[in-house]
Design a protein around this motif. Structure first.
Motif, PDB file in Angstrom:
ATOM      1  N   TYR A 310       0.842  -1.189   0.000  1.00  0.00           N
ATOM      2  CA  TYR A 310       0.000   0.000   0.000  1.00  0.00           C
ATOM      3  C   TYR A 310       0.882   1.245   0.000  1.00  0.00           C
ATOM      4  O   TYR A 310       1.733   1.410   0.876  1.00  0.00           O
ATOM      5  CB  TYR A 310      -0.900   0.025   1.234  1.00  0.00           C
ATOM      6  CG  TYR A 310      -2.071  -0.934   1.202  1.00  0.00           C
ATOM      7  CD1 TYR A 310      -2.126  -1.996   0.295  1.00  0.00           C
ATOM      8  CD2 TYR A 310      -3.128  -0.774   2.076  1.00  0.00           C
ATOM      9  CE1 TYR A 310      -3.197  -2.872   0.284  1.00  0.00           C
ATOM     10  CE2 TYR A 310      -4.219  -1.641   2.071  1.00  0.00           C
ATOM     11  CZ  TYR A 310      -4.239  -2.695   1.160  1.00  0.00           C
ATOM     12  OH  TYR A 310      -5.307  -3.542   1.146  1.00  0.00           O
ATOM     13  N   GLY A 311       0.646   2.128  -0.956  1.00  0.00           N
ATOM     14  CA  GLY A 311       1.410   3.362  -1.043  1.00  0.00           C
ATOM     15  C   GLY A 311       0.917   4.410  -0.058  1.00  0.00           C
ATOM     16  O   GLY A 311      -0.129   4.270   0.583  1.00  0.00           O
ATOM     17  N   GLU A 312       1.670   5.503   0.045  1.00  0.00           N
ATOM     18  CA  GLU A 312       1.353   6.543   1.025  1.00  0.00           C
ATOM     19  C   GLU A 312      -0.016   7.167   0.776  1.00  0.00           C
ATOM     20  O   GLU A 312      -0.778   7.427   1.715  1.00  0.00           O
ATOM     21  CB  GLU A 312       2.438   7.624   1.019  1.00  0.00           C
ATOM     22  CG  GLU A 312       2.216   8.691   2.077  1.00  0.00           C
ATOM     23  CD  GLU A 312       3.393   9.637   2.219  1.00  0.00           C
ATOM     24  OE1 GLU A 312       3.248  10.669   2.901  1.00  0.00           O
ATOM     25  OE2 GLU A 312       4.466   9.343   1.655  1.00  0.00           O
ATOM     26  N   THR A 313      -0.358   7.410  -0.484  1.00  0.00           N
ATOM     27  CA  THR A 313      -1.650   8.026  -0.793  1.00  0.00           C
ATOM     28  C   THR A 313      -2.795   7.145  -0.317  1.00  0.00           C
ATOM     29  O   THR A 313      -3.748   7.622   0.314  1.00  0.00           O
ATOM     30  CB  THR A 313      -1.783   8.290  -2.303  1.00  0.00           C
ATOM     31  OG1 THR A 313      -0.774   9.207  -2.711  1.00  0.00           O
ATOM     32  CG2 THR A 313      -3.147   8.868  -2.634  1.00  0.00           C
ATOM     33  N   ARG A 314      -2.717   5.859  -0.596  1.00  0.00           N
ATOM     34  CA  ARG A 314      -3.765   4.934  -0.155  1.00  0.00           C
ATOM     35  C   ARG A 314      -3.817   4.862   1.362  1.00  0.00           C
ATOM     36  O   ARG A 314      -4.914   4.869   1.948  1.00  0.00           O
ATOM     37  CB  ARG A 314      -3.530   3.547  -0.756  1.00  0.00           C
ATOM     38  CG  ARG A 314      -4.466   2.473  -0.200  1.00  0.00           C
ATOM     39  CD  ARG A 314      -4.338   1.155  -0.918  1.00  0.00           C
ATOM     40  NE  ARG A 314      -4.925   1.221  -2.246  1.00  0.00           N
ATOM     41  CZ  ARG A 314      -5.066   0.171  -3.062  1.00  0.00           C
ATOM     42  NH1 ARG A 314      -4.637  -1.025  -2.679  1.00  0.00           N
ATOM     43  NH2 ARG A 314      -5.630   0.302  -4.248  1.00  0.00           N
ATOM     44  N   LEU A 315      -2.695   4.796   2.005  1.00  0.00           N
ATOM     45  CA  LEU A 315      -2.673   4.682   3.464  1.00  0.00           C
ATOM     46  C   LEU A 315      -3.253   5.928   4.126  1.00  0.00           C
ATOM     47  O   LEU A 315      -3.953   5.825   5.138  1.00  0.00           O
ATOM     48  CB  LEU A 315      -1.246   4.426   3.949  1.00  0.00           C
ATOM     49  CG  LEU A 315      -0.712   3.012   3.658  1.00  0.00           C
ATOM     50  CD1 LEU A 315       0.773   2.930   3.992  1.00  0.00           C
ATOM     51  CD2 LEU A 315      -1.497   1.970   4.442  1.00  0.00           C
ATOM     52  N   LYS A 316      -2.984   7.091   3.575  1.00  0.00           N
ATOM     53  CA  LYS A 316      -3.568   8.315   4.134  1.00  0.00           C
ATOM     54  C   LYS A 316      -5.086   8.281   4.048  1.00  0.00           C
ATOM     55  O   LYS A 316      -5.789   8.691   4.978  1.00  0.00           O
ATOM     56  CB  LYS A 316      -3.033   9.538   3.393  1.00  0.00           C
ATOM     57  CG  LYS A 316      -1.606   9.917   3.738  1.00  0.00           C
ATOM     58  CD  LYS A 316      -1.185  11.167   2.967  1.00  0.00           C
ATOM     59  CE  LYS A 316       0.186  11.637   3.363  1.00  0.00           C
ATOM     60  NZ  LYS A 316       0.585  12.860   2.625  1.00  0.00           N
ATOM     61  N   LYS A 317      -5.597   7.803   2.920  1.00  0.00           N
ATOM     62  CA  LYS A 317      -7.050   7.722   2.757  1.00  0.00           C
ATOM     63  C   LYS A 317      -7.660   6.757   3.766  1.00  0.00           C
ATOM     64  O   LYS A 317      -8.634   7.096   4.449  1.00  0.00           O
ATOM     65  CB  LYS A 317      -7.389   7.261   1.331  1.00  0.00           C
ATOM     66  CG  LYS A 317      -7.094   8.279   0.254  1.00  0.00           C
ATOM     67  CD  LYS A 317      -7.456   7.725  -1.117  1.00  0.00           C
ATOM     68  CE  LYS A 317      -7.208   8.749  -2.215  1.00  0.00           C
ATOM     69  NZ  LYS A 317      -7.605   8.232  -3.548  1.00  0.00           N
ATOM     70  N   ILE A 318      -7.110   5.572   3.858  1.00  0.00           N
ATOM     71  CA  ILE A 318      -7.664   4.548   4.747  1.00  0.00           C
ATOM     72  C   ILE A 318      -7.541   4.964   6.207  1.00  0.00           C
ATOM     73  O   ILE A 318      -8.448   4.751   7.019  1.00  0.00           O
ATOM     74  CB  ILE A 318      -6.950   3.201   4.505  1.00  0.00           C
ATOM     75  CG1 ILE A 318      -7.227   2.689   3.105  1.00  0.00           C
ATOM     76  CG2 ILE A 318      -7.388   2.154   5.538  1.00  0.00           C
ATOM     77  CD1 ILE A 318      -6.345   1.522   2.701  1.00  0.00           C
ATOM     78  N   ALA A 319      -6.428   5.580   6.556  1.00  0.00           N
ATOM     79  CA  ALA A 319      -6.171   5.937   7.953  1.00  0.00           C
ATOM     80  C   ALA A 319      -7.129   7.001   8.469  1.00  0.00           C
ATOM     81  O   ALA A 319      -7.500   6.970   9.650  1.00  0.00           O
ATOM     82  CB  ALA A 319      -4.731   6.412   8.128  1.00  0.00           C
ATOM     83  N   GLY A 320      -7.543   7.936   7.608  1.00  0.00           N
ATOM     84  CA  GLY A 320      -8.396   8.990   8.139  1.00  0.00           C
ATOM     85  C   GLY A 320      -9.041   9.900   7.118  1.00  0.00           C
ATOM     86  O   GLY A 320     -10.111  10.451   7.354  1.00  0.00           O
ATOM     87  N   GLU A 321      -8.400  10.088   5.968  1.00  0.00           N
ATOM     88  CA  GLU A 321      -8.921  11.056   5.003  1.00  0.00           C
ATOM     89  C   GLU A 321     -10.283  10.650   4.452  1.00  0.00           C
ATOM     90  O   GLU A 321     -11.129  11.511   4.160  1.00  0.00           O
ATOM     91  CB  GLU A 321      -7.917  11.266   3.866  1.00  0.00           C
ATOM     92  CG  GLU A 321      -6.683  12.040   4.303  1.00  0.00           C
ATOM     93  CD  GLU A 321      -5.696  12.269   3.172  1.00  0.00           C
ATOM     94  OE1 GLU A 321      -5.943  11.782   2.043  1.00  0.00           O
ATOM     95  OE2 GLU A 321      -4.664  12.931   3.415  1.00  0.00           O
ATOM     96  N   ASN A 322     -10.529   9.347   4.301  1.00  0.00           N
ATOM     97  CA  ASN A 322     -11.834   8.921   3.798  1.00  0.00           C
ATOM     98  C   ASN A 322     -12.952   9.232   4.788  1.00  0.00           C
ATOM     99  O   ASN A 322     -14.065   9.619   4.395  1.00  0.00           O
ATOM    100  CB  ASN A 322     -11.826   7.427   3.476  1.00  0.00           C
ATOM    101  CG  ASN A 322     -11.032   7.099   2.226  1.00  0.00           C
ATOM    102  OD1 ASN A 322     -10.730   7.983   1.422  1.00  0.00           O
ATOM    103  ND2 ASN A 322     -10.677   5.834   2.053  1.00  0.00           N
TER     104      ASN A 322
END
Length: 333
Positions: A310-322
């Motif tokens: 999982y790349g940084e962009t995906r991880l940011k989304k899953i972690a909280g941005e979504n």
């Protein structure tokens, strides 16, 4: 890795906080929960209002109101680390201020016996409505963990409650709801829907989990599903429960829903099960355990997802941005 927001979409802390305060403790979140939140860089949490079966039917309203009041007292005692959140901007402000943002949501509609009461809880800061836990109530049937009970959909009151929650732009949460109830919610609303703590039924055939069709419809409507870290949700058997299995769920959920519609909803339970009533524990196939070692272990788990590809962009989304994006959508309704 620069992850600005980490939000857990489901955490059962309010019942424990409330009970400790009844026993005379104060600053419970600071002492008992905040160290793990800080270690895990958690910026926000959706705190469930859950009433144990031993308090039903007559104590539901009192218990729920005490949980709401307990959180307000905790925030008043610890304003340097806690903040009540009711919208996306609040979660953003909490993160900027290095505080934990807390949004309240029902896990079961037992305390809400009228539409007027829903407005009362809304005025007190509650912004999420989970219609059922794994039992039947006046609004809907829950999906029992072992799938042995005949299920119904929403009652007429449940339909009225959902429509009123939609008018208020509340999160409508289908985790724990029977398939028939999920269908009713989808047929009688047009807003984004969430499943705050449900995994993929294709990976673990547990009726607490979402079918591919349910996940696809949640994503189509701009909603979100939260990855559940409880062993009994991730695996049909105790022996098969592992972080590898949890990542299987996450992979499948992203394959079906896309990376913009999946977040965390870990439902950490290890520190709460000792306080659960025997009748609620008996509903579970085995004593559940956390597949991620609490909020303090989130950096390690996120690191494992990075190693998984999982790349940084995906991880940011899953972690909280979504989660933040979902709150923004609801804010505009």
């Amino acid at each position: 890795m620069n992850i600005q927001y980490t939000i857990d979409g489901h955490f059962d802390m309010l019942g424990d906080v409330c009970q400790r305060r009844r026993n005379g403790e104060r600053e419970v979140i600071r002492r008992c929960f905040y160290p793990a939140f800080a270690a895990g860089h958690v910026t926000g949490v959706v705190a469930s209002i859950f009433v144990d079966s031993c308090r039903l039917p007559y104590g539901a309203l009192e218990d729920a109101m005490e949980q709401v009041g307990a959180l307000h007292c905790e925030i008043a005692e610890s304003p340097d680390i806690l903040m009540l959140c009711t919208c996306a901007a609040d979660f953003e402000e909490a993160a900027r201020s290095k505080k934990l943002g807390v949004l309240m949501s029902f896990e079961g509609a037992e305390p809400v016996s009228s539409l007027t009461l829903l407005h009362s809880f809304y005025a007190a800061g509650v912004r999420g409505l989970g219609l059922a836990w794994s039992r039947r109530n006046q609004a809907a049937d829950g999906c029992d963990f072992m799938g042995g009970l005949k299920k119904g959909g929403l009652t007429q009151f449940g339909l009225d409650l959902v429509r009123e929650a939609e008018k208020l732009s509340m999160l409508i949460d289908i985790s724990h709801l029977s398939d028939e109830g999920v269908e009713d919610v989808l047929n009688h609303t047009s807003c984004p829907i969430v499943a705050t703590h449900s995994n993929a039924r294709a990976i673990a055939s547990n009726n607490r989990n979402l079918t591919d069709a349910q996940m696809a419809e949640i994503a189509r409507r701009g909603g979100l599903a939260g990855l559940n870290g409880c062993s009994i949700i991730a695996s049909e058997t105790k022996e098969g429960a592992s972080q590898e299995k949890l990542i299987e769920h996450l992979d499948h959920m992203i394959d079906v829903m896309g990376e913009d519609h999946v977040g965390f909803g870990f439902d950490f339970c290890d520190q709460f099960l000792t306080g659960s009533s025997a009748q609620d524990l008996a509903r579970m196939p085995y004593v559940s355990f956390d597949l991620v070692g609490g909020h303090g272990a989130l950096p390690e788990f996120i690191g494992r997802l990075a190693d998984h590809g999982y790349g940084e962009t995906r991880l940011k989304k899953i972690a909280g941005e979504n989660w933040l994006e979902l709150f923004r959508i609801l804010d505009t309704k």
